[in-house]
Motif scaffolding. Structure first.
Motif, short mmCIF file in Angstrom:
data_model
loop_
_atom_site.label_atom_id
_atom_site.label_comp_id
_atom_site.label_asym_id
_atom_site.label_seq_id
_atom_site.Cartn_x
_atom_site.Cartn_y
_atom_site.Cartn_z
N ILE A 1 -0.81 1.93 -5.50
CA ILE A 1 -2.15 2.36 -5.12
C ILE A 1 -3.17 1.73 -6.05
O ILE A 1 -2.94 1.62 -7.26
CB ILE A 1 -2.27 3.91 -5.14
CG1 ILE A 1 -3.65 4.35 -4.64
CG2 ILE A 1 -1.97 4.48 -6.53
CD1 ILE A 1 -3.74 5.85 -4.42
N LYS B 1 0.82 -1.22 0.00
CA LYS B 1 0.00 0.00 0.00
C LYS B 1 0.85 1.26 0.00
O LYS B 1 0.37 2.34 -0.37
CB LYS B 1 -0.96 -0.01 1.18
CG LYS B 1 -0.29 0.15 2.55
CD LYS B 1 -1.36 0.20 3.64
CE LYS B 1 -0.72 0.40 5.02
NZ LYS B 1 -1.75 0.46 6.08
N ASN B 2 2.11 1.16 0.43
CA ASN B 2 3.00 2.33 0.44
C ASN B 2 3.74 2.50 -0.88
O ASN B 2 4.40 3.52 -1.08
CB ASN B 2 3.99 2.22 1.58
CG ASN B 2 3.31 2.24 2.94
OD1 ASN B 2 2.31 2.95 3.12
ND2 ASN B 2 3.83 1.47 3.88
N ARG C 1 2.66 4.80 -6.53
CA ARG C 1 2.40 6.06 -5.83
C ARG C 1 3.41 7.12 -6.29
O ARG C 1 3.07 8.28 -6.45
CB ARG C 1 2.51 5.87 -4.31
CG ARG C 1 1.32 5.14 -3.71
CD ARG C 1 1.39 5.13 -2.20
NE ARG C 1 0.23 4.46 -1.64
CZ ARG C 1 -0.94 5.05 -1.38
NH1 ARG C 1 -1.09 6.34 -1.65
NH2 ARG C 1 -1.94 4.36 -0.86
N ASN C 2 4.65 6.67 -6.46
CA ASN C 2 5.70 7.56 -6.96
C ASN C 2 5.78 7.39 -8.47
O ASN C 2 6.08 6.30 -8.96
CB ASN C 2 7.03 7.20 -6.31
CG ASN C 2 8.17 8.09 -6.75
OD1 ASN C 2 8.07 8.83 -7.75
ND2 ASN C 2 9.28 8.03 -6.03
N GLN C 3 5.50 8.44 -9.23
CA GLN C 3 5.46 8.31 -10.68
C GLN C 3 6.80 7.93 -11.29
O GLN C 3 6.87 7.51 -12.45
CB GLN C 3 4.96 9.62 -11.31
CG GLN C 3 5.87 10.81 -11.08
CD GLN C 3 5.34 12.08 -11.73
OE1 GLN C 3 4.25 12.07 -12.31
NE2 GLN C 3 6.10 13.16 -11.63
N ASN D 1 -2.51 -5.42 0.58
CA ASN D 1 -1.85 -4.15 0.92
C ASN D 1 -0.79 -4.30 2.00
O ASN D 1 0.13 -3.49 2.10
CB ASN D 1 -2.89 -3.11 1.36
CG ASN D 1 -3.43 -2.32 0.19
OD1 ASN D 1 -2.76 -2.11 -0.80
ND2 ASN D 1 -4.69 -1.89 0.30
#
Length: 410
Positions: free
Chosen positions: A24, A20-21, A106-108, A148
């Motif tokens: 997403i 989950k970190n 989450r980080n593109q 997750n």
């Protein structure tokens, strides 16, 4: 295997984080309908248009209001089959079954391809098995809330990209080796087929006189040989499927052979048993598929109940010679096939198909010759299939070593 055991020791510069970190979920509904382009996920081909899966027709638009949306670049997971590698990156915008999860970084700057490779590892898949709910291991649904919490190794974005490039370079080289082996296997199979065809229609004596058989797909045959209907020297039994409620996997009754899915690698391979005895075949009978694909031949290793997708052929001369002859016939059924949506061949056509009949002495000699030659070809094919298995295992181990940092990238 625990959640942390599967990846072992990772480089000190890498972090370990819950899914989950890192990823997403895109949980976007197709209601109201934004697309009717249905996608499907396969283990071997990844995310593909549903129409290419081989199913007859797509679901109606009313059926897809409960579907989810997938976008290009989404990592698509089948919550029921992720433990057997049902994961892939979508190249399409479309809608998918609600059992699928769509994940994105989450980080593109993170590489979705890196995480796709992670999910392809057997070690990760085995570690996920404890997260599922269900009776069958391959149909265990893993809730997103549980997924997750699963831990993944996470290198820096630049390292992820280097790993992906290195894996792709390695895959190209390994796949070329696999493709080379597959091409050699196809050539061996073609040679085996041509050898059988030549022997059962021309014999072993190159100096014998020939005559025209009068049948285009047989061609010339030795002058002393005859052409007779298959029923002249064979007992042919068309299968008749029992009621489906009689099927079981508890080995109650007789093995059931229903169609192509129950014959593989030239032999019978039953998945079910049945207590209702309809039409049967004996052990060592020749089996032939009478439904698409028509003509597949195998030897029965079972006294079994025969379904309507198969017929059995029993020779009163030599079952072994007849097996070779039926193998020769595998690609000769086109003109007899009926049906446009579901190809099949009927009993009369099978019984009246032309059978080349040599003398008993010649049959015995041909059987000895073909048995020896085909066994040698099959051994070569097995060696090459073994090489392919080793190459695939090597590719899997290489991916695992790269995505867990066991093998460094420069």
């Amino acid at each position: 295997m625990s959640n942390t055991d599967w990846y072992g020791v990772v480089p000190s510069s890498w972090s370990i984080s819950r899914i989950k970190n890192i990823l997403i979920e895109r949980n976007e509904s197709n209601n109201p309908i934004k697309t009717d382009f249905i996608l499907s996920l396969t283990n071997d081909r990844g995310v593909i248009p549903y129409s290419e899966k081989g199913a007859v027709g797509n679901n109606s638009k009313e059926d897809i209001k409960g579907y989810k949306l997938a976008y290009p670049g989404d990592l698509v997971l089948n919550s029921m089959n992720v433990v057997i590698g049902s994961v892939g990156i979508s190249n399409y915008f479309g809608c998918v079954s609600p059992v699928y999860y769509m994940l994105r970084p989450r980080n593109q700057n993170d590489s979705i391809e890196f995480y796709n490779y992670l999910f392809q590892t057997t070690e990760l898949q085995n570690a996920l098995k404890g997260y599922g709910n269900g009776i069958l291991e391959i149909r265990m649904r893993i809730a997103m809330s549980k997924l997750n919490t699963f831990l993944l190794p996470k290198p820096d974005c630049s390292v992820q990209n280097k790993i992906v490039r290195k894996i792709k370079e390695s895959e190209v080289k390994i796949d070329q080796l696999i493709n080379n082996q597959q091409q050699q296997i196809e050539k061996l199979k073609e040679y085996k087929q041509s050898l059988i065809s030549e022997v059962v229609t021309k014999g072993l004596d190159p100096n014998v006189e020939f005559k025209d058989s009068g049948i285009k797909w047989i061609g010339r045959i030795p002058t002393k040989w005859r052409i007779v209907p298959l029923k002249h020297s064979h007992l042919i039994t068309m299968g008749q499927s029992p009621k489906s409620e009689s099927y079981n996997t508890d080995q109650m009754g007789k093995p059931f052979l229903g169609g192509n899915s129950d014959i593989s690698e030239g032999f019978s391979n039953p998945k079910y048993y049945t207590t209702e005895i309809t039409k049967t075949c004996d052990k060592y009978d020749i089996l032939m598929s009478v439904r698409a694909p028509v003509g597949t031949v195998a030897v029965s290793l079972h006294d079994a109940v025969l379904g309507r997708g198969l017929c059995s052929v029993k020779s009163n001369i030599s079952n072994e010679y007849s097996f070779f002859y039926m193998t020769f016939l595998e690609n000769k059924w086109d003109e007899f096939i009926s049906g446009t949506t579901f190809e099949s061949v009927n009993a009369d056509d099978i019984k009246n198909i032309s059978f080349v009949l040599p003398s008993l002495k010649e049959i015995q000699e041909m059987v000895v010759f073909l048995r020896d030659k085909t066994m040698k070809i099959e051994k070569l094919i097995k060696l090459k299939n073994d090489k392919i298995s080793l190459l695939n295992e090597y590719k899997k181990s290489l991916i695992y070593e790269y995505v867990t940092g066991k093998k460094e990238v420069s």
